[in-house]
Design an enzyme around this catalytic site. Sequence first.
Site, PDB file in Angstrom:
ATOM      1  N   TYR A  87     -51.809   0.402 -67.452  1.00  0.00           N
ATOM      2  CA  TYR A  87     -51.740   1.736 -66.863  1.00  0.00           C
ATOM      3  C   TYR A  87     -50.964   1.625 -65.557  1.00  0.00           C
ATOM      4  CZ  TYR A  87     -54.665   4.491 -69.986  1.00  0.00           C
ATOM      5  OH  TYR A  87     -55.130   5.194 -71.057  1.00  0.00           O
TER       6      TYR A  87
ATOM      7  N   LYS B  37     -54.284  -9.488 -76.847  1.00  0.00           N
ATOM      8  CA  LYS B  37     -53.068  -9.783 -77.617  1.00  0.00           C
ATOM      9  C   LYS B  37     -52.383 -11.010 -77.022  1.00  0.00           C
ATOM     10  CE  LYS B  37     -51.235  -7.899 -80.557  1.00  0.00           C
ATOM     11  NZ  LYS B  37     -51.284  -8.175 -82.030  1.00  0.00           N
TER      12      LYS B  37
ATOM     13  N   ASP C  38     -55.571  -5.345 -82.430  1.00  0.00           N
ATOM     14  CA  ASP C  38     -55.355  -4.611 -83.676  1.00  0.00           C
ATOM     15  C   ASP C  38     -56.352  -5.034 -84.746  1.00  0.00           C
ATOM     16  OD1 ASP C  38     -54.131  -7.087 -83.535  1.00  0.00           O
ATOM     17  OD2 ASP C  38     -52.318  -6.501 -84.593  1.00  0.00           O
TER      18      ASP C  38
ATOM     19  N   ASP D  95     -59.176   1.969 -73.398  1.00  0.00           N
ATOM     20  CA  ASP D  95     -59.116   3.424 -73.522  1.00  0.00           C
ATOM     21  C   ASP D  95     -58.983   3.827 -74.986  1.00  0.00           C
ATOM     22  OD1 ASP D  95     -59.086   6.036 -72.679  1.00  0.00           O
ATOM     23  OD2 ASP D  95     -57.090   5.968 -71.783  1.00  0.00           O
TER      24      ASP D  95
ATOM     25  N   ASP E  67     -62.050   5.596 -77.513  1.00  0.00           N
ATOM     26  CA  ASP E  67     -61.860   6.854 -78.236  1.00  0.00           C
ATOM     27  C   ASP E  67     -62.137   6.664 -79.732  1.00  0.00           C
ATOM     28  OD1 ASP E  67     -61.125   8.012 -75.838  1.00  0.00           O
ATOM     29  OD2 ASP E  67     -59.363   9.013 -76.666  1.00  0.00           O
TER      30      ASP E  67
END
Length: 356
Positions: free
Chosen positions: A134, A187, A220, A244, A248
């Site tokens: 971010y 990752k 992932d 984030d 969700d």
Amino acid sequence: MTGPLRCAVLTGDGIGPEIVPVAERVLLAATARAGGAVETQHLPVGFAALAEHGTTFPDDTAAALHDTDGWILGPVDTAAYPPPAEGGLNPSGECRKRFRLTSNIRPARALPGVPCRFPELDCVVVRENTEGFYADRSMVDGTGELPLRDDLALAVGVFSAERIAAATREAVRLARERRGRVVLAHKANVLPRTMGLYLETARAVCAEAPEVTFDDLHLDALAARLVLAPEEFDVIVAENLGGDVLSDLTAGMVGGLGLAPSLNVGDDAAMAQAVHGSAPQIAGRGIANPSALVLSVAMLLRWWQARKAAPWCAAAAGLVEAAVAQTLAGGLRTPDLGGTASTVAFGHELVRRIET
């Protein structure tokens, strides 16, 4: 602790003026029933602050927050704000940076009476809150996004062992209170320096807590595993952007963002904030679901219990959580959950259950 706890209330934009008053009334009702005391103070942020003070996050608001025990932040419509140079600061991001709210705790579990696809899911996502991908959190000055030319841009990501460790320690603390499992989403296979630092730091922190089981999964693969085997997950710790997204996803798995609470925490400050946004498409219609923000208030009460030596806060938090669960189980729901109740009617029922 002697004297009332001091709680600031920042209404925000969009549906904020509808759901924040519900959360405040619930907080005061539960506090009174539990025999505690809370004083609330309203501070300007968002478009209302922009109109009056020329900025969406006035310096006076930030200064006043330093004198509180915590605060409630309503949703903010940052996408519609003017550029930062014209006063359009992100109140959520500014609070996280200025008060070093390094961890964003986002629980997800099924609630009685709410149809959902994954009733077996009961997990918490701990999102590192102040760095990562971010870019607006990553710079002392400016946004961290750099336009190199019209068709090329660069975003700066920042990763420090200090902040990674803080978020991981919060995940470990939660795991000790839950089922004892922490998994890191990363990752490092494609980002060996930055995500590699995440993996190395998280492993080191968890090694100091042998009673907690630690694992790591590529971001992932973890998202796919959440859907395939949700019962396997307890506490997930993740970088800012990845956390984030994952939170969700978990919210959607158990009924939607209208039920997704969160608490932003640092060493000395905490901010209750629903996961969802300002929902301008339904603002002013009186149909927004206040549950996420109300449950965020319950999380703030539990943080106060631990950090402010206020034992009554546990009882107050239990009253809030029970009121939400009982109201939903009783069939009263807002339109996002397939019901017809208004925001005000839902709030009235929560307060009634707390007071009786």
